[in-house]
Design an enzyme around this catalytic site. Structure first.
Site, PDB file in Angstrom:
ATOM      1  N   HIS A   8      -9.854  17.237  -5.173  1.00 25.12           N
ATOM      2  CA  HIS A   8     -10.697  18.128  -4.378  1.00 25.12           C
ATOM      3  C   HIS A   8     -10.955  17.522  -3.003  1.00 25.12           C
ATOM      4  O   HIS A   8     -11.718  18.063  -2.221  1.00 25.12           O
ATOM      5  CB  HIS A   8     -12.034  18.363  -5.092  1.00 25.12           C
ATOM      6  CG  HIS A   8     -11.891  19.135  -6.368  1.00 25.12           C
ATOM      7  ND1 HIS A   8     -11.718  18.524  -7.586  1.00 25.12           N
ATOM      8  CD2 HIS A   8     -11.860  20.471  -6.603  1.00 25.12           C
ATOM      9  CE1 HIS A   8     -11.606  19.460  -8.520  1.00 25.12           C
ATOM     10  NE2 HIS A   8     -11.676  20.643  -7.953  1.00 25.12           N
ATOM     11  N   ASP A  65      -6.812   8.073  -8.232  1.00 26.69           N
ATOM     12  CA  ASP A  65      -8.192   7.607  -8.205  1.00 26.69           C
ATOM     13  C   ASP A  65      -8.187   6.356  -7.360  1.00 26.69           C
ATOM     14  O   ASP A  65      -7.366   5.460  -7.560  1.00 26.69           O
ATOM     15  CB  ASP A  65      -8.745   7.328  -9.600  1.00 26.69           C
ATOM     16  CG  ASP A  65     -10.266   7.268  -9.546  1.00 26.69           C
ATOM     17  OD1 ASP A  65     -10.886   8.318  -9.268  1.00 26.69           O
ATOM     18  OD2 ASP A  65     -10.845   6.181  -9.747  1.00 26.69           O
ATOM     19  N   HIS A 170      -2.831   1.419   0.384  1.00 28.26           N
ATOM     20  CA  HIS A 170      -2.842   1.435  -1.070  1.00 28.26           C
ATOM     21  C   HIS A 170      -2.109   2.666  -1.615  1.00 28.26           C
ATOM     22  O   HIS A 170      -1.300   2.582  -2.514  1.00 28.26           O
ATOM     23  CB  HIS A 170      -4.302   1.401  -1.555  1.00 28.26           C
ATOM     24  CG  HIS A 170      -5.198   2.404  -0.877  1.00 28.26           C
ATOM     25  ND1 HIS A 170      -5.207   2.584   0.488  1.00 28.26           N
ATOM     26  CD2 HIS A 170      -6.085   3.313  -1.366  1.00 28.26           C
ATOM     27  CE1 HIS A 170      -6.082   3.535   0.795  1.00 28.26           C
ATOM     28  NE2 HIS A 170      -6.619   3.995  -0.318  1.00 28.26           N
ATOM     29  N   ARG A 171      -2.386   3.824  -1.008  1.00 28.12           N
ATOM     30  CA  ARG A 171      -1.773   5.070  -1.508  1.00 28.12           C
ATOM     31  C   ARG A 171      -0.286   5.093  -1.199  1.00 28.12           C
ATOM     32  O   ARG A 171       0.522   5.526  -2.017  1.00 28.12           O
ATOM     33  CB  ARG A 171      -2.495   6.283  -0.897  1.00 28.12           C
ATOM     34  CG  ARG A 171      -2.176   7.585  -1.624  1.00 28.12           C
ATOM     35  CD  ARG A 171      -3.185   8.683  -1.325  1.00 28.12           C
ATOM     36  NE  ARG A 171      -4.509   8.363  -1.817  1.00 28.12           N
ATOM     37  CZ  ARG A 171      -5.514   7.945  -1.045  1.00 28.12           C
ATOM     38  NH1 ARG A 171      -5.380   7.854   0.251  1.00 28.12           N
ATOM     39  NH2 ARG A 171      -6.664   7.633  -1.577  1.00 28.12           N
TER      40      ARG A 171
HETATM   41  P1  ITT Z   1     -10.844  13.561  -6.214  1.00 29.71           P
HETATM   42  O1  ITT Z   1     -11.488  12.798  -7.360  1.00 29.71           O
HETATM   43  O2  ITT Z   1     -11.040  15.038  -6.321  1.00 29.71           O
HETATM   44  O3  ITT Z   1      -9.426  13.161  -5.986  1.00 29.71           O
HETATM   45  P2  ITT Z   1     -12.660  11.973  -4.635  1.00 29.71           P
HETATM   46  O4  ITT Z   1     -12.967  11.868  -3.171  1.00 29.71           O
HETATM   47  O5  ITT Z   1     -13.847  12.142  -5.564  1.00 29.71           O
HETATM   48  O6  ITT Z   1     -11.609  13.144  -4.851  1.00 29.71           O
HETATM   49  P3  ITT Z   1     -12.126   9.413  -5.848  1.00 29.71           P
HETATM   50  O7  ITT Z   1     -13.007   9.661  -7.009  1.00 29.71           O
HETATM   51  O8  ITT Z   1     -10.776   8.763  -6.091  1.00 29.71           O
HETATM   52  O9  ITT Z   1     -11.797  10.736  -5.045  1.00 29.71           O
HETATM   53  O10 ITT Z   1     -12.937   8.570  -4.793  1.00 29.71           O
HETATM   54  C1  ITT Z   1     -12.304   7.824  -3.838  1.00 29.71           C
HETATM   55  C2  ITT Z   1     -13.199   7.597  -2.637  1.00 29.71           C
HETATM   56  O11 ITT Z   1     -12.756   6.359  -2.048  1.00 29.71           O
HETATM   57  C3  ITT Z   1     -12.982   8.683  -1.597  1.00 29.71           C
HETATM   58  O12 ITT Z   1     -13.946   9.677  -1.659  1.00 29.71           O
HETATM   59  C4  ITT Z   1     -13.055   7.896  -0.289  1.00 29.71           C
HETATM   60  O13 ITT Z   1     -14.379   7.824   0.125  1.00 29.71           O
HETATM   61  C5  ITT Z   1     -12.570   6.499  -0.677  1.00 29.71           C
HETATM   62  N1  ITT Z   1     -11.142   6.368  -0.336  1.00 29.71           N
HETATM   63  C6  ITT Z   1     -10.067   6.441  -1.175  1.00 29.71           C
HETATM   64  N2  ITT Z   1      -8.920   6.318  -0.501  1.00 29.71           N
HETATM   65  C7  ITT Z   1      -9.261   6.168   0.784  1.00 29.71           C
HETATM   66  C8  ITT Z   1      -8.510   6.025   1.961  1.00 29.71           C
HETATM   67  O14 ITT Z   1      -7.187   6.046   1.959  1.00 29.71           O
HETATM   68  N3  ITT Z   1      -9.187   5.904   3.092  1.00 29.71           N
HETATM   69  C9  ITT Z   1     -10.513   5.908   3.130  1.00 29.71           C
HETATM   70  N4  ITT Z   1     -11.311   6.064   2.071  1.00 29.71           N
HETATM   71  C10 ITT Z   1     -10.677   6.191   0.897  1.00 29.71           C
END
Ligand code: ITT
Length: 193
Positions: A8, A65, A170-171
Protein backbone atom coordinates in the site's frame (compact mmCIF):
# COMPACT_ATOMS: atom_id res chain seq x y z
CA UNK A 1 5.31 -13.00 -16.10
CA UNK A 2 2.78 -10.97 -14.15
CA UNK A 3 2.90 -10.23 -10.42
CA UNK A 4 0.49 -8.35 -8.20
CA UNK A 5 2.43 -5.84 -6.13
CA UNK A 6 1.37 -6.47 -2.56
CA UNK A 7 1.95 -3.07 -1.01
CA UNK A 8 0.00 0.00 0.00
CA UNK A 9 3.12 2.18 0.00
CA UNK A 10 3.24 4.47 -3.06
CA UNK A 11 7.03 4.90 -2.80
CA UNK A 12 7.51 1.14 -2.93
CA UNK A 13 5.13 0.77 -5.91
CA UNK A 14 7.31 3.20 -7.90
CA UNK A 15 10.49 1.28 -6.98
CA UNK A 16 8.96 -2.17 -7.58
CA UNK A 17 7.93 -1.17 -11.11
CA UNK A 18 11.24 0.52 -11.83
CA UNK A 19 13.23 -2.53 -10.75
CA UNK A 20 10.90 -5.31 -12.01
CA UNK A 21 10.09 -3.99 -15.50
CA UNK A 22 13.66 -4.33 -16.85
CA UNK A 23 13.48 -7.96 -15.66
CA UNK A 24 10.51 -8.48 -18.00
CA UNK A 25 8.08 -8.67 -15.10
CA UNK A 26 4.76 -6.90 -15.35
CA UNK A 27 3.93 -5.54 -11.91
CA UNK A 28 0.27 -4.69 -11.49
CA UNK A 29 -1.50 -2.95 -8.63
CA UNK A 30 -4.67 -4.24 -6.97
CA UNK A 31 -7.14 -3.08 -4.33
CA UNK A 32 -5.95 -5.24 -1.46
CA UNK A 33 -7.02 -5.53 2.14
CA UNK A 34 -4.40 -4.64 4.72
CA UNK A 35 -2.70 -7.84 5.91
CA UNK A 36 -1.80 -7.85 9.60
CA UNK A 37 1.99 -7.89 9.93
CA UNK A 38 2.29 -10.27 12.87
CA UNK A 39 5.73 -11.64 11.97
CA UNK A 40 8.83 -11.11 14.08
CA UNK A 41 11.20 -10.78 11.10
CA UNK A 42 11.21 -8.87 7.80
CA UNK A 43 11.03 -12.19 5.93
CA UNK A 44 7.97 -13.40 7.86
CA UNK A 45 6.10 -10.16 7.24
CA UNK A 46 6.97 -10.15 3.52
CA UNK A 47 5.58 -13.69 3.27
CA UNK A 48 2.38 -12.73 5.14
CA UNK A 49 1.74 -9.83 2.73
CA UNK A 50 2.54 -11.79 -0.44
CA UNK A 51 0.49 -14.80 0.62
CA UNK A 52 -2.55 -12.66 1.51
CA UNK A 53 -2.40 -10.84 -1.86
CA UNK A 54 -1.99 -14.11 -3.77
CA UNK A 55 -5.02 -15.63 -2.00
CA UNK A 56 -7.10 -12.51 -2.59
CA UNK A 57 -6.33 -12.13 -6.30
CA UNK A 58 -5.49 -15.68 -7.40
CA UNK A 59 -2.35 -14.28 -9.08
CA UNK A 60 1.34 -14.58 -8.20
CA UNK A 61 2.08 -11.79 -5.73
CA UNK A 62 5.27 -10.10 -4.61
CA UNK A 63 5.77 -8.13 -1.41
CA UNK A 64 8.60 -6.43 0.41
CA UNK A 65 8.96 -5.87 4.11
CA UNK A 66 11.61 -3.35 4.86
CA UNK A 67 12.90 -0.94 7.43
CA UNK A 68 15.70 1.11 8.87
CA UNK A 69 17.87 -0.34 11.66
CA UNK A 70 19.81 2.28 13.62
CA UNK A 71 22.87 1.05 15.57
CA UNK A 72 22.58 3.70 18.30
CA UNK A 73 18.92 2.67 18.85
CA UNK A 74 19.84 -1.04 19.13
CA UNK A 75 18.42 -1.77 15.68
CA UNK A 76 15.16 0.21 16.08
CA UNK A 77 12.85 1.04 14.38
CA UNK A 78 13.57 -2.17 12.35
CA UNK A 79 10.42 -4.12 11.50
CA UNK A 80 8.41 -1.32 13.14
CA UNK A 81 9.72 1.36 10.74
CA UNK A 82 6.28 2.10 9.29
CA UNK A 83 4.69 2.33 12.75
CA UNK A 84 7.49 4.17 14.57
CA UNK A 85 6.25 7.58 15.76
CA UNK A 86 3.35 9.45 14.14
CA UNK A 87 3.12 9.69 10.36
CA UNK A 88 5.10 12.74 9.23
CA UNK A 89 7.27 12.69 12.38
CA UNK A 90 9.28 9.52 11.81
CA UNK A 91 12.40 11.05 10.30
CA UNK A 92 12.39 13.88 12.83
CA UNK A 93 12.05 11.39 15.70
CA UNK A 94 15.14 9.49 14.52
CA UNK A 95 17.08 12.76 14.14
CA UNK A 96 16.02 13.90 17.61
CA UNK A 97 17.03 10.62 19.22
CA UNK A 98 20.46 10.95 17.62
CA UNK A 99 20.95 14.62 18.43
CA UNK A 100 24.56 15.25 19.49
CA UNK A 101 25.61 11.66 18.68
CA UNK A 102 29.02 11.69 16.91
CA UNK A 103 29.45 10.47 13.33
CA UNK A 104 31.16 7.21 14.31
CA UNK A 105 28.08 6.17 16.29
CA UNK A 106 25.52 7.11 13.63
CA UNK A 107 25.71 3.83 11.67
CA UNK A 108 22.48 2.39 10.25
CA UNK A 109 21.30 -0.02 7.61
CA UNK A 110 18.20 -0.60 5.55
CA UNK A 111 16.85 -4.13 5.08
CA UNK A 112 14.45 -5.37 2.42
CA UNK A 113 12.99 -8.86 2.49
CA UNK A 114 11.23 -9.74 -0.75
CA UNK A 115 8.82 -12.63 -1.06
CA UNK A 116 6.81 -13.91 -4.02
CA UNK A 117 4.02 -16.41 -3.53
CA UNK A 118 2.47 -18.43 -6.38
CA UNK A 119 -1.11 -19.77 -6.48
CA UNK A 120 0.25 -23.35 -6.17
CA UNK A 121 1.87 -22.42 -2.84
CA UNK A 122 5.45 -22.11 -4.10
CA UNK A 123 7.44 -19.17 -2.79
CA UNK A 124 10.65 -17.33 -3.60
CA UNK A 125 12.47 -15.30 -0.95
CA UNK A 126 15.36 -12.85 -1.14
CA UNK A 127 16.93 -10.27 1.14
CA UNK A 128 19.11 -7.21 0.69
CA UNK A 129 20.85 -4.79 3.05
CA UNK A 130 22.63 -1.50 2.58
CA UNK A 131 24.81 0.26 5.11
CA UNK A 132 25.25 3.95 5.78
CA UNK A 133 24.87 6.71 8.37
CA UNK A 134 22.05 8.77 9.79
CA UNK A 135 22.62 12.34 8.58
CA UNK A 136 22.48 15.30 10.99
CA UNK A 137 19.53 16.84 9.15
CA UNK A 138 17.03 15.84 6.50
CA UNK A 139 18.39 16.52 2.98
CA UNK A 140 16.98 15.92 -0.52
CA UNK A 141 13.52 15.55 -2.00
CA UNK A 142 13.86 12.25 -3.87
CA UNK A 143 12.65 8.84 -2.72
CA UNK A 144 10.37 8.27 0.26
CA UNK A 145 10.29 7.30 3.93
CA UNK A 146 13.67 7.64 5.62
CA UNK A 147 15.61 8.36 2.39
CA UNK A 148 16.39 11.98 3.26
CA UNK A 149 18.17 11.04 6.53
CA UNK A 150 20.14 8.00 5.31
CA UNK A 151 23.50 8.84 3.77
CA UNK A 152 26.28 7.07 1.95
CA UNK A 153 29.50 8.88 1.04
CA UNK A 154 28.14 12.19 2.24
CA UNK A 155 24.89 12.20 0.25
CA UNK A 156 21.46 11.04 1.40
CA UNK A 157 19.30 8.73 -0.70
CA UNK A 158 16.99 11.74 -0.94
CA UNK A 159 19.76 13.55 -2.83
CA UNK A 160 20.46 10.67 -5.22
CA UNK A 161 18.80 9.86 -8.53
CA UNK A 162 16.47 6.87 -8.73
CA UNK A 163 19.13 4.87 -10.62
CA UNK A 164 21.80 5.61 -8.03
CA UNK A 165 19.52 4.58 -5.19
CA UNK A 166 18.54 1.32 -6.96
CA UNK A 167 22.20 0.42 -7.52
CA UNK A 168 23.00 0.79 -3.83
CA UNK A 169 19.74 0.10 -2.04
CA UNK A 170 18.53 -2.81 0.04
CA UNK A 171 15.58 -3.21 -2.34
CA UNK A 172 17.79 -3.13 -5.43
CA UNK A 173 19.96 -5.88 -3.91
CA UNK A 174 17.01 -7.97 -2.74
CA UNK A 175 15.44 -7.81 -6.19
CA UNK A 176 18.76 -8.71 -7.82
CA UNK A 177 18.79 -11.94 -5.80
CA UNK A 178 15.07 -12.39 -6.45
CA UNK A 179 15.63 -12.15 -10.21
CA UNK A 180 18.23 -14.94 -10.10
CA UNK A 181 15.97 -17.18 -8.02
CA UNK A 182 12.97 -16.47 -10.25
CA UNK A 183 14.97 -17.44 -13.36
CA UNK A 184 15.99 -20.73 -11.73
CA UNK A 185 12.41 -21.35 -10.60
CA UNK A 186 10.98 -20.73 -14.08
CA UNK A 187 13.63 -22.91 -15.74
CA UNK A 188 12.88 -25.74 -13.28
CA UNK A 189 9.11 -25.39 -13.82
CA UNK A 190 9.62 -25.66 -17.60
CA UNK A 191 11.77 -28.78 -17.18
CA UNK A 192 9.03 -30.40 -15.13
CA UNK A 193 6.31 -29.69 -17.71
P1 ITT B 1 3.39 -2.14 2.86
O1 ITT B 1 3.48 -2.96 4.13
O2 ITT B 1 1.99 -1.96 2.38
O3 ITT B 1 4.32 -2.64 1.80
P2 ITT B 1 4.64 -0.13 4.50
O4 ITT B 1 5.08 1.29 4.28
O5 ITT B 1 3.78 -0.39 5.72
O6 ITT B 1 3.91 -0.65 3.19
P3 ITT B 1 6.70 -1.77 5.67
O7 ITT B 1 5.81 -2.36 6.68
O8 ITT B 1 7.68 -2.68 4.95
O9 ITT B 1 5.91 -1.04 4.51
O10 ITT B 1 7.49 -0.58 6.34
C1 ITT B 1 8.67 -0.12 5.82
C2 ITT B 1 8.92 1.31 6.23
O11 ITT B 1 10.36 1.47 6.23
C3 ITT B 1 8.37 2.27 5.19
O12 ITT B 1 7.13 2.78 5.55
C4 ITT B 1 9.45 3.36 5.15
O13 ITT B 1 9.17 4.31 6.11
C5 ITT B 1 10.73 2.61 5.53
N1 ITT B 1 11.46 2.25 4.30
C6 ITT B 1 11.52 1.03 3.69
N2 ITT B 1 12.24 1.09 2.57
C7 ITT B 1 12.66 2.35 2.46
C8 ITT B 1 13.42 3.03 1.49
O14 ITT B 1 13.87 2.43 0.41
N3 ITT B 1 13.64 4.32 1.70
C9 ITT B 1 13.17 4.96 2.77
N4 ITT B 1 12.42 4.41 3.72
C10 ITT B 1 12.17 3.10 3.57
Amino acid sequence: MKFVIATHNKGKIVEFRRILEPMGIEAVGAELSEAEETGTTFAENAFIKAQAACKETGLPAVADDSGLCVDYLDGAPGIYSARFAEPGKRRLTVLEKLQGVPKEKRGAHFVSAVCAVFPNGDKIEAEGKCYGLISRESRGENGFGYDSIFEQEGRTFGEMSAEEKDQRSHRGKAFGEFEEKLKQYLAKSQEEE
